[in-house]
Write a protein that holds these residues in place. Structure first.
Motif, short mmCIF file in Angstrom:
data_model
loop_
_atom_site.label_atom_id
_atom_site.label_comp_id
_atom_site.label_asym_id
_atom_site.label_seq_id
_atom_site.Cartn_x
_atom_site.Cartn_y
_atom_site.Cartn_z
N THR A 55 0.86 -1.18 0.00
CA THR A 55 0.00 0.00 0.00
C THR A 55 0.90 1.24 0.00
O THR A 55 1.88 1.30 0.75
CB THR A 55 -0.92 0.02 1.24
N VAL A 56 0.57 2.18 -0.85
CA VAL A 56 1.38 3.41 -0.90
C VAL A 56 0.72 4.43 0.04
O VAL A 56 -0.32 5.01 -0.26
CB VAL A 56 1.53 3.95 -2.33
N GLY A 57 1.34 4.56 1.19
CA GLY A 57 0.79 5.42 2.23
C GLY A 57 1.45 6.78 2.25
O GLY A 57 2.08 7.20 1.27
N SER A 58 1.33 7.44 3.37
CA SER A 58 1.91 8.78 3.51
C SER A 58 2.28 9.04 4.96
O SER A 58 1.56 8.61 5.88
CB SER A 58 0.90 9.82 3.04
N GLY A 59 3.36 9.78 5.14
CA GLY A 59 3.71 10.23 6.49
C GLY A 59 2.58 11.03 7.11
O GLY A 59 2.41 11.02 8.34
N TYR B 262 -7.05 13.87 3.33
CA TYR B 262 -5.91 13.07 2.87
C TYR B 262 -5.26 12.34 4.04
O TYR B 262 -5.02 11.13 3.98
CB TYR B 262 -4.90 13.98 2.18
N ALA B 263 -4.99 13.08 5.13
CA ALA B 263 -4.34 12.46 6.29
C ALA B 263 -5.20 11.35 6.88
O ALA B 263 -4.69 10.26 7.20
CB ALA B 263 -4.04 13.53 7.34
N CYS B 264 -6.51 11.59 6.99
CA CYS B 264 -7.39 10.55 7.56
C CYS B 264 -7.50 9.34 6.63
O CYS B 264 -7.53 8.20 7.09
CB CYS B 264 -8.78 11.12 7.84
N SER C 26 5.60 -0.64 8.10
CA SER C 26 5.62 0.58 7.30
C SER C 26 7.06 0.92 6.97
O SER C 26 7.90 1.02 7.87
CB SER C 26 4.98 1.72 8.10
N PHE C 27 7.35 1.06 5.68
CA PHE C 27 8.70 1.39 5.21
C PHE C 27 8.67 2.79 4.61
O PHE C 27 7.87 3.06 3.72
CB PHE C 27 9.16 0.39 4.14
N SER C 28 9.53 3.64 5.10
CA SER C 28 9.43 5.05 4.73
C SER C 28 10.72 5.60 4.13
O SER C 28 11.82 5.24 4.56
CB SER C 28 9.07 5.86 5.97
N LEU C 29 10.55 6.49 3.14
CA LEU C 29 11.69 7.21 2.58
C LEU C 29 11.74 8.65 3.09
O LEU C 29 12.45 9.48 2.54
CB LEU C 29 11.61 7.20 1.04
N ILE C 30 10.98 8.91 4.13
CA ILE C 30 10.99 10.25 4.72
C ILE C 30 12.34 10.46 5.43
O ILE C 30 12.86 9.56 6.08
CB ILE C 30 9.83 10.42 5.72
N ARG C 31 12.86 11.66 5.27
CA ARG C 31 14.16 11.98 5.86
C ARG C 31 14.00 12.49 7.28
O ARG C 31 14.74 12.13 8.17
CB ARG C 31 14.83 13.04 4.97
N ARG C 32 12.98 13.34 7.44
CA ARG C 32 12.77 13.93 8.77
C ARG C 32 11.31 13.82 9.15
O ARG C 32 10.46 14.33 8.42
CB ARG C 32 13.19 15.40 8.77
N ASP C 33 11.01 13.19 10.25
CA ASP C 33 9.62 13.01 10.68
C ASP C 33 9.24 14.13 11.63
O ASP C 33 9.29 13.96 12.85
CB ASP C 33 9.47 11.64 11.35
N ASN C 34 8.88 15.29 11.06
CA ASN C 34 8.50 16.40 11.95
C ASN C 34 7.26 17.09 11.42
O ASN C 34 6.75 16.75 10.40
CB ASN C 34 9.64 17.39 12.13
#
Ligand SMILES: NC(=O)c1ccc[n+]([C@@H]2O[C@H](COP(=O)([O-])OP(=O)(O)OC[C@H]3O[C@@H](n4cnc5c(N)ncnc54)[C@H](OP(=O)(O)O)[C@@H]3O)[C@@H](O)[C@H]2O)c1
Length: 247
Positions: A144-148, A160-162, A239-247
């Protein structure tokens, strides 16, 4: 695997939203890796263009016009894929829409609903339609292609977030239900990617995060290939993420 064998040789994949952006890059990469790929989205010209690229590179695939909010259409798309290529091994639930950038108070309920229909209900329909054929193979992968934003939220992007928060929970429940059948279900979070979705003024603030990696769709491909090629005993409900900074 022999030296000439490709990692997805003999596999059959469906990629929703394969007409452009991240889905197109994943569909082409899976085909290059040896899979037969069904490209599904609404824009007929775009999915045919993806298919042309696949065939030109020596791969095989199918372009099936599909609206993921219509379960009967999805069932037909899965049926066509299985009839054409003999089964189904990988489902990438990628089709998505950002919705409008508005605070909840000023938001349009119709757009809220449509965003949920595409991103969450559509994902549920795709998984539901594909599960019998994945089980039939004795193993499989759902990505599944999710989002931070589905994990941490963002002001003015509530729908979108929900929808993505719901998709993450759907990922986890599917993983629990399908683990006995060797079907692993994981979320891929691309982080900011330069696509039509993020080129609209409405969602450009996603890129405002200082120091983030604003990547091309092709830069998401290695993670998509990694998830499609893990062993049956490999990760699930993750969940596998390519996000660099989770803020
Ligand atoms: N770009 C980013 O920064 C980013 C970050 C995190 C997550 N994501 C996620 O990555 C996925 C792909 O996004 P993208 O950035 O590549 O966007 P994009 O370039 O706009 O592509 C979206 C794809 O989804 C398809 N789609 C939309 N509604 C559909 C429907 N009702 N039925 C079937 N297909 C539909 C579109 O095709 P049609 O309109 O022709 O149907 C298109 O092929 C989305 O789930 C998005 O939420 C993107």
């Amino acid at each position: 695997m022999s030296p000439n064998e490709q990692p997805l040789d003999g596999k059959v994949a469906i990629v929703t939203g394969a007409g452009r952006g991240i889905g197109k890059a994943i569909a082409k990469a899976y085909a290059r890796a040896g899979a037969a790929v069904c490209c599904a989205a609404r824009s007929v010209a775009e999915i045919h263009e993806t298919l042309e690229d696949i065939v030109a590179a020596g791969g095989q695939g199918l372009a099936v016009p599909t609206d993921v909010t219509q379960i009967a259409v999805i069932q037909q798309m899965v049926k066509m894929t299985v009839e054409t290529f003999g089964g189904l091994d990988i489902l990438v639930i990628n089709a998505g829409a950002s919705g409008e950038k508005q605070p909840v108070e000023d938001s349009d309920p119709e757009i809220w609903l449509t965003t949920l229909e595409i991103n969450l209900l559509g994902a549920y329909y795709c998984a539901k339609a594909a599960i019998p054929d994945l089980k039939q193979r004795g193993s499989g992968k759902i990505i599944t292609v999710g989002s931070g934003l589905g994990h941490r939220g963002m002001v003015e992007l509530s729908a979108y977030a929900c929808s993505k928060a719901g998709l993450w929970m759907l990922t986890r429940v599917l993983a629990q239900e399908l683990s006995p059948y060797n079907i692993s279900v994981n979320e891929l979070i691309p982080g900011p990617v330069i696509t039509r979705m993020t080129q609209t003024a409405q969602v450009q603030s996603v890129f405002d995060i200082e120091g983030e990696w604003a990547k091309t769709p092709e830069e998401v491909v290695p993670l998509a290939l990694f998830l499609a090629t893990q062993p049956d005993i490999g990760p699930t409900a993750q969940s596998f993420s390519l996000i660099r900074r989770d803020n």
